[in-house]
Design a protein around this motif. Structure first.
Motif, PDB file in Angstrom:
ATOM      1  N   SER A  33     -21.425   5.396  35.864  1.00  0.00           N
ATOM      2  CA  SER A  33     -21.108   5.141  34.467  1.00  0.00           C
ATOM      3  C   SER A  33     -19.752   5.702  34.081  1.00  0.00           C
ATOM      4  CB  SER A  33     -22.178   5.776  33.578  1.00  0.00           C
ATOM      5  OG  SER A  33     -22.118   7.201  33.691  1.00  0.00           O
ATOM      6  N   GLY A  34     -19.243   6.622  34.900  1.00  0.00           N
ATOM      7  CA  GLY A  34     -18.022   7.331  34.568  1.00  0.00           C
ATOM      8  C   GLY A  34     -18.284   8.720  34.023  1.00  0.00           C
ATOM      9  N   GLY A  35     -19.562   9.071  33.804  1.00  0.00           N
ATOM     10  CA  GLY A  35     -19.923  10.424  33.407  1.00  0.00           C
ATOM     11  C   GLY A  35     -19.780  11.382  34.563  1.00  0.00           C
ATOM     12  N   SER A  69     -16.585  -0.239  25.475  1.00  0.00           N
ATOM     13  CA  SER A  69     -17.363  -0.106  26.711  1.00  0.00           C
ATOM     14  C   SER A  69     -16.803  -0.972  27.837  1.00  0.00           C
ATOM     15  CB  SER A  69     -18.827  -0.447  26.455  1.00  0.00           C
ATOM     16  OG  SER A  69     -18.965  -1.803  26.041  1.00  0.00           O
ATOM     17  N   ARG A  72     -13.756   0.708  29.304  1.00  0.00           N
ATOM     18  CA  ARG A  72     -14.149   1.900  30.064  1.00  0.00           C
ATOM     19  C   ARG A  72     -14.723   1.499  31.417  1.00  0.00           C
ATOM     20  NH1 ARG A  72     -16.140   4.146  26.125  1.00  0.00           N
ATOM     21  NH2 ARG A  72     -18.225   3.247  26.255  1.00  0.00           N
ATOM     22  N   SER A 188     -11.597  12.942  35.359  1.00  0.00           N
ATOM     23  CA  SER A 188     -11.833  13.064  33.917  1.00  0.00           C
ATOM     24  C   SER A 188     -13.071  12.263  33.535  1.00  0.00           C
ATOM     25  CB  SER A 188     -10.618  12.564  33.131  1.00  0.00           C
ATOM     26  OG  SER A 188      -9.460  13.305  33.473  1.00  0.00           O
ATOM     27  N   TRP A 190     -16.232  10.606  31.523  1.00  0.00           N
ATOM     28  CA  TRP A 190     -16.465  10.081  30.191  1.00  0.00           C
ATOM     29  C   TRP A 190     -17.631  10.832  29.562  1.00  0.00           C
ATOM     30  CZ3 TRP A 190     -20.629   6.179  29.237  1.00  0.00           C
ATOM     31  CH2 TRP A 190     -20.671   5.788  27.890  1.00  0.00           C
ATOM     32  N   GLN A 191     -17.503  11.171  28.296  1.00  0.00           N
ATOM     33  CA  GLN A 191     -18.578  11.850  27.566  1.00  0.00           C
ATOM     34  C   GLN A 191     -19.333  10.801  26.743  1.00  0.00           C
ATOM     35  OE1 GLN A 191     -19.111  15.031  28.163  1.00  0.00           O
ATOM     36  NE2 GLN A 191     -17.252  15.247  29.396  1.00  0.00           N
ATOM     37  N   ASP A 192     -20.519  10.447  27.190  1.00  0.00           N
ATOM     38  CA  ASP A 192     -21.323   9.436  26.506  1.00  0.00           C
ATOM     39  C   ASP A 192     -21.862  10.002  25.196  1.00  0.00           C
ATOM     40  OD1 ASP A 192     -23.080   7.511  25.660  1.00  0.00           O
ATOM     41  OD2 ASP A 192     -24.139   7.311  27.573  1.00  0.00           O
TER      42      ASP A 192
END
Length: 330
Positions: A33-35, A69, A72, A188, A190-192
């Motif tokens: 997800s990128g988290g 989204s 991202r 870096s 992502w902060q969901d």
């Protein structure tokens, strides 16, 4: 040579163990997800997989639930290509209109997308970045729902995803370790915002309940909750094996199950037999709940001539003398 950061080393070791256990030499996919959790998993897989002679791809799912989204998701895919993944796939899914709450609907859409992409790439496994902290949250939520042993077992290390193994290599890795690994590697995450939205039960557990437990009982409570899930899962597996044998032995020659055989079973085994049989009959696994199995059990242990038990999906089961049988819808 600089020493490898402990967080990076631990995550790479977890991924190596997961990949080494695969029987086939085909490619794997990382769901990202990128988290921090999934990004740390992806970075470790990009490092480990080629050294094991295995191709690795990445898939990121755009649920379309937040502004930006799509962009991202494309950024995650672009990073994956630079990181050396053999493929980087973005999948847009529709969450609206699916059954269940927003979390369940998004999860169903995501797993369906992962299954389709895995089939397209011939992947032998999909890797997901759930951590020890996610497992602790899952156990607490299951306890609050009264979910029983299946819920307390939490998320399995491995489960079948429409014929493709879904692996969770990081269930013994903490969320703090994934964040530390990302920092060391210059990533870096992502902060969901959903993770801090108090309208979601899991977010409230993450923000309020777990920190309160740590303050009251110490940091070891997270490991203990995750360990509880592993222990219960092992017990579940053993009981499920016993239940499968009991189910085979209880089958009636004319279809259905023999009641005397069911009565003779321990309640824990009988409940599993009835649950497994209900699924065989076509009851939806996601909708099949304790009350449905209890209704079947009442036909066995508390029968006084009552009518059929109604199960999800329009399945109805009736007792006739000493036999449980599916009611013919015609």
């Amino acid at each position: 040579m600089a020493a490898l950061a402990p967080s990076v080393a631990a995550i790479r070791l977890a991924v190596r163990r997961a990949l080494t256990g695969l029987p086939s030499a085909g490619p794997v996919l990382v769901a990202c997800s990128g988290g921090a959790d999934s990004l740390a998993l992806a970075a470790a897989t990009a490092f480990v997989a080629p050294r094991l002679g295995r191709a690795a791809g990445l898939v990121t799912v755009d649920h379309g639930l937040q502004a930006g989204s799509a962009q991202r998701a494309e950024m995650v895919a672009a990073w994956a290509r630079e990181a050396g993944f053999t493929s980087a796939t973005v999948v847009r899914v529709e969450v609206a209109g699916r059954p269940g709450g927003p979390e369940a609907a998004a999860r169903e859409a995501r797993y369906q997308a992962l299954t389709e992409v895995a089939g397209q790439h011939g992947a032998v496994a999909v890797l997901a970045g759930h951590t020890r902290d996610d497992q602790a949250e899952t156990v607490l939520l299951a306890l609050a729902r009264g979910a029983g042993p299946r819920g307390l077992a939490g998320m399995p290390v491995r489960r079948d995803l429409a014929g493709v193994p879904l692996l969770r290599p990081l269930l013994e890795i903490s969320r703090e370790q994934t964040r530390a690994a990302c920092e060391v590697l210059g990533l870096s995450p992502w902060q969901d915002p959903h993770n801090t939205d108090p309208s979601y039960a899991r977010s409230r557990v993450r923000a309020d309940v777990l920190p309160a437990l740590v303050r009251a009982l110490g940091p070891g409570v997270l490991d203990n909750l995750a360990r509880t899930a592993r222990l219960v899962a092992a017990d579940n597996a053993a009981l499920d094996d016993v239940a499968q044998e009991a189910l085979a032995a209880a089958r009636h020659p004319r279809g259905g199950l023999r009641v005397p055989d069911l009565v003779a079973l321990a309640p824990a085994v009988r409940g599993r037999v009835l649950h497994a049989w209900a699924r065989e009959l076509g009851a939806s696994p996601s909708a099949l709940s304790y009350r449905h199995v209890a209704a079947l059990d009442a036909l066995v242990t508390g029968w006084h001539g009552q009518g059929p038990a109604d199960l999800p999906g329009g399945v109805r089961v009736l007792r006739s003398a000493d036999r449980l049988a599916l009611v013919d819808p015609t």
